[in-house]
Design an enzyme around this catalytic site. Structure first.
Site: not given
Ligand code: NAP
Length: 682
Positions: A255, A294
């Site tokens: 997502e 989101c």
């Molecule tokens: P992100 O940087 O992509 O991180 C998401 C998750 O992935 C975090 O828990 C992060 O951990 C983890 N992660 C990153 N690299 C990883 C790896 N190599 N291996 C395992 N885990 C890894 O996103 P964010 O900045 O937290 O969230 C914002 C984004 O989420 C926005 O773009 C929003 O649109 C999207 N979002 C979408 C939805 C939906 O339902 N579609 C819902 C909510 C948010 P760390 O924090 O430790 O880096």
């Protein structure tokens, strides 16, 4: 707050070094740190598979549902603790309510889904498939819990809801979870996991927590595991292409970013309820959770003649947004989750500003109440106007994850649909209109590119759950950019963690395996009528072969008069030319009613009431002169929990009503539901 702990292999463990500092997003003050260094992800996954999995798989869906309900009740009772901690994330009371009570509500909703499953650790899916002429060979699908672990990698915006909406589903399915919240707000998830672990409501091994980085975890997945990811599309795509996931064919549900739109119908001109609703909804979606949702509205698609009205009305409402410390009276919008998130937002706003104009708000010039603007992660709502959205397409591609949205004009409905779909796949869009033609045409045009569409008008506004709220009883997810997932929510979500297996064999064998009577299986007659047996005494396959009844014309006439159903085929012998009927045919409902007259044992006994019908088919016409009887067989049993101490202990017993004629052929088939008392009331 000091160092966060990870919950791994039954122990709370501090990471050894490599700390990430965590901050209060309102004051900027350091509040602790997180680290996952030293954790053995492979061992954690193994622990889940060997400790949590077996314990959960032993439980029935009913037991798992009750477990979730108990957990939800426990957490709601101590919700104040979470509200207190949630303020560090920059959340207002309403933002926290969505995260905390919305998340717990998800547990309740999933717990209720137990009623849609069998009273068994596995699920029997759909109807059996007849596969032979003589009926000795059939097929049926069972769905068993996967023997792996659910790895949930979550975004920072909903540290509680994000975890609970996902674990509710895998726990219902009987699969343990490892939760990895985004590091920046993981302190709130940690608090809730501590409370969950201390409550001892979940079997040990069914939930583990990683507060720091989880880089590398995907390298340990195996074929029975499931990975879910919520976050940015770039991280999602990187994880989705991990060789290990591909090698082990592990389902990966993503997502990601979603450039959701809201459309103002051409009928919803200023002065209508719908116009006001639209403005209110857009303003709410821009500012709730400081736009870090989101599902937030990123694109505001309006008839070109109404652009100015929308811009003025929205500007007026946005101007009332008091930004600051949510604990201060009157503050309506808190901070972003952290300074890093604010910097990211600024960068994205800068990119968008290259092709469109800011018509409300400023990145630097805004007031903050009750906090230091330079220390907290504050930002103002920003409203853009893009007058040429078919050519300046950044607004369809760049997601500024905060209170940022763009007005886009459209000429006609086709353009509105095209613009909505230029988001390349979204979680949700909404249209505000009171015109059913506009609504229908829009829904048909936009549905392929959207996971959910809200059609809002004054008639549903009061009870509408709004553009931004995914409801646990509906599927959540969207195509394309939104990740292509739709497995979160409803019964479908639970099924995502189950393996569907087609079982083929003799109906008697399939009955034993599925614990559901299959048509054509052995039927066992006893002296005692099944209606005189208590719940625990009834065995699947117990059958009553009733006496018989020869149908006469008076049966049909009497039933027509009693019910008022004078359909020509029942009452007019001369009207049957060109129909499939050879003579006056008995009403299907009479056949079923007569069947009840044959199979019911009238003496007072353990059967408390008739609960309704699951399915019913009239498979062959019944004419006067034919003789019918019933094979009445216990098909399935579902024990129910007592509502309170005074409630009677009881369960639902489903019976197969097989009405047959003098040739032995089935003329009607139905499943009836009865409520039956337990003998042992303790
Ligand atoms: P992100 O940087 O992509 O991180 C998401 C998750 O992935 C975090 O828990 C992060 O951990 C983890 N992660 C990153 N690299 C990883 C790896 N190599 N291996 C395992 N885990 C890894 O996103 P964010 O900045 O937290 O969230 C914002 C984004 O989420 C926005 O773009 C929003 O649109 C999207 N979002 C979408 C939805 C939906 O339902 N579609 C819902 C909510 C948010 P760390 O924090 O430790 O880096």
């Amino acid at each position: 707050m000091t160092k966060l702990k990870n919950y791994a292999q039954g122990k709370w463990i501090e990471g050894d070094g490599n700390e990430t500092a965590l901050f209060n997003s309102i004051t900027g003050e350091e509040i602790g740190s997180a680290s996952s260094s030293g954790l053995d992800f492979a061992e954690m996954m193994n622990y889940a598979r060997t400790k949590g999995g077996p314990a959960l798989r032993k439980m029935t869906f009913q037991e798992r549902g009750l477990m979730l309900k108990a957990l939800a009740l426990h957490l709601i009772g101590i919700k104040k603790k979470f509200y207190a901690m949630s303020t560090h994330t920059g959340a207002t009371k309403i933002d926290s309510w969505i995260d905390i009570e919305g998340g717990i509500g998800n547990l309740f909703a999933n717990a209720s889904l137990r009623r849609q499953f069998n009273d068994a650790p596995f699920y029997v899916d759909g109807e059996y498939a007849p596969m032979s002429k003589e009926g000795t060979f059939i097929g049926h699908h069972i769905m068993v819990p996967k023997e792996g672990v659910a790895v949930h990698i979550n975004a920072f915006n909903f540290p509680i809801w994000g975890m609970l909406e996902k674990i509710a589903v895998n726990l219902m399915a009987g699969v343990p979870a490892i939760v990895k919240p985004a590091t920046v707000t993981s302190y709130l998830t940690e608090l809730m996991v501590k409370e969950i672990v201390d409550s001892k409501i979940l079997p040990e091994g069914s939930l583990q927590l990683i507060c720091g980085s989880a880089r590398g975890i995907i390298d340990h997945v195996e074929s029975q595991d499931v990975v879910t990811f919520t976050g940015s599309a770039s991280t999602g795509k990187m994880l989705k292409s991990s060789p290990r996931l591909i090698e082990e064919a592990v389902p990966f549900n993503m997502e990601a970013d979603s450039l959701n739109a809201s459309i103002l119908g051409a009928d919803a001109i200023p002065g209508t309820d719908e116009f006001d609703l639209f403005i209110k909804e857009v303003q709410k979606e821009m500012t709730v959770k400081a736009g870090q949702k989101c599902t937030a509205i990123r694109r505001i698609i309006v008839p070109e003649s109404l652009v100015e009205d929308v811009q003025i009305a929205l500007g007026k409402r946005l101007a009332k947004t008091v930004i600051g410390d949510p604990s201060v009276e009157g503050v309506r919008m808190g901070a972003l989750a952290g300074v890093e998130q604010r910097e990211d937002l600024k960068e994205k706003v800068g990119q968008l500003a290259k092709s469109q104009e800011i018509v409300f708000g400023s990145l630097d010039d805004f007031e903050v109440t009750g906090a230091d603007k330079n220390k907290g992660a504050f930002c103002s709502p920003i409203l853009f106007l893009n007058t040429d959205p078919f050519h300046n397409t950044d607004c369809h591609n760049i997601e500024a994850f905060g209170p940022v949205s763009t007005i886009l004009p459209y000429k006609d409905l086709n353009e509105a649909i095209e613009l909505a779909n230029m988001g390349k796949g979204s979680l949700v869009c909404s249209i505000v209109t009171n015109d059913d033609k506009i609504a229908t045409e829009f829904v048909m045009g936009a549905a392929p590119m959207h996971g959910r569409i809200l059609v809002l008008n004054a008639a549903c506004a009061k009870e509408s759950t709004g553009h931004g709220s995914p409801m646990p009883m509906l599927t959540h997810g969207g195509p394309g950019r939104a990740g292509g997932g739709e497995e979160m929510g409803g019964k479908r979500g639970i099924m995502h963690y189950l393996q569907r297996t087609a079982i083929q064999g003799h109906p008697s064998m399939v009955t034993k395996i599925t614990k559901q009577y299959q048509y054509g299986a052995e039927q066992t007659e006893h002296d005692k009528h099944v209606f005189q047996k208590y719940f625990e005494e009834i065995e699947i396959g117990d059958t009553v072969i009733t006496r018989k009844h020869t149908v006469i014309e008076a049966d049909i006439v009497n039933f027509a008069n009693l019910s008022g159903d004078h359909f020509y085929a029942h009452v007019d012998e001369t009207s049957l030319d060109g129909t499939i009927f050879e003579s006056r045919v008995a009403h299907g409902y009479w056949v079923l009613s007569k069947a009840a007259g044959l199979f019911v044992d009238g003496k007072k006994g353990p059967v408390l009431l008739n609960y309704g019908l699951d399915e019913c088919r009239f498979t062959k016409p019944v004419y006067p002169g034919m003789t019918i009887g019933v094979r009445f067989t216990a098909k399935e049993k579902i024990a129910q929990e007592k509502k309170d101490e005074n409630d009677i202990k009881k369960g639902i017993v489903k019976f197969l009503v097989d009405v047959y004629d003098e040739t032995g052929e089935t003329v009607a088939l139905a499943t009836i539901l009865t409520m039956v008392k337990f003998k042992n009331q303790n």
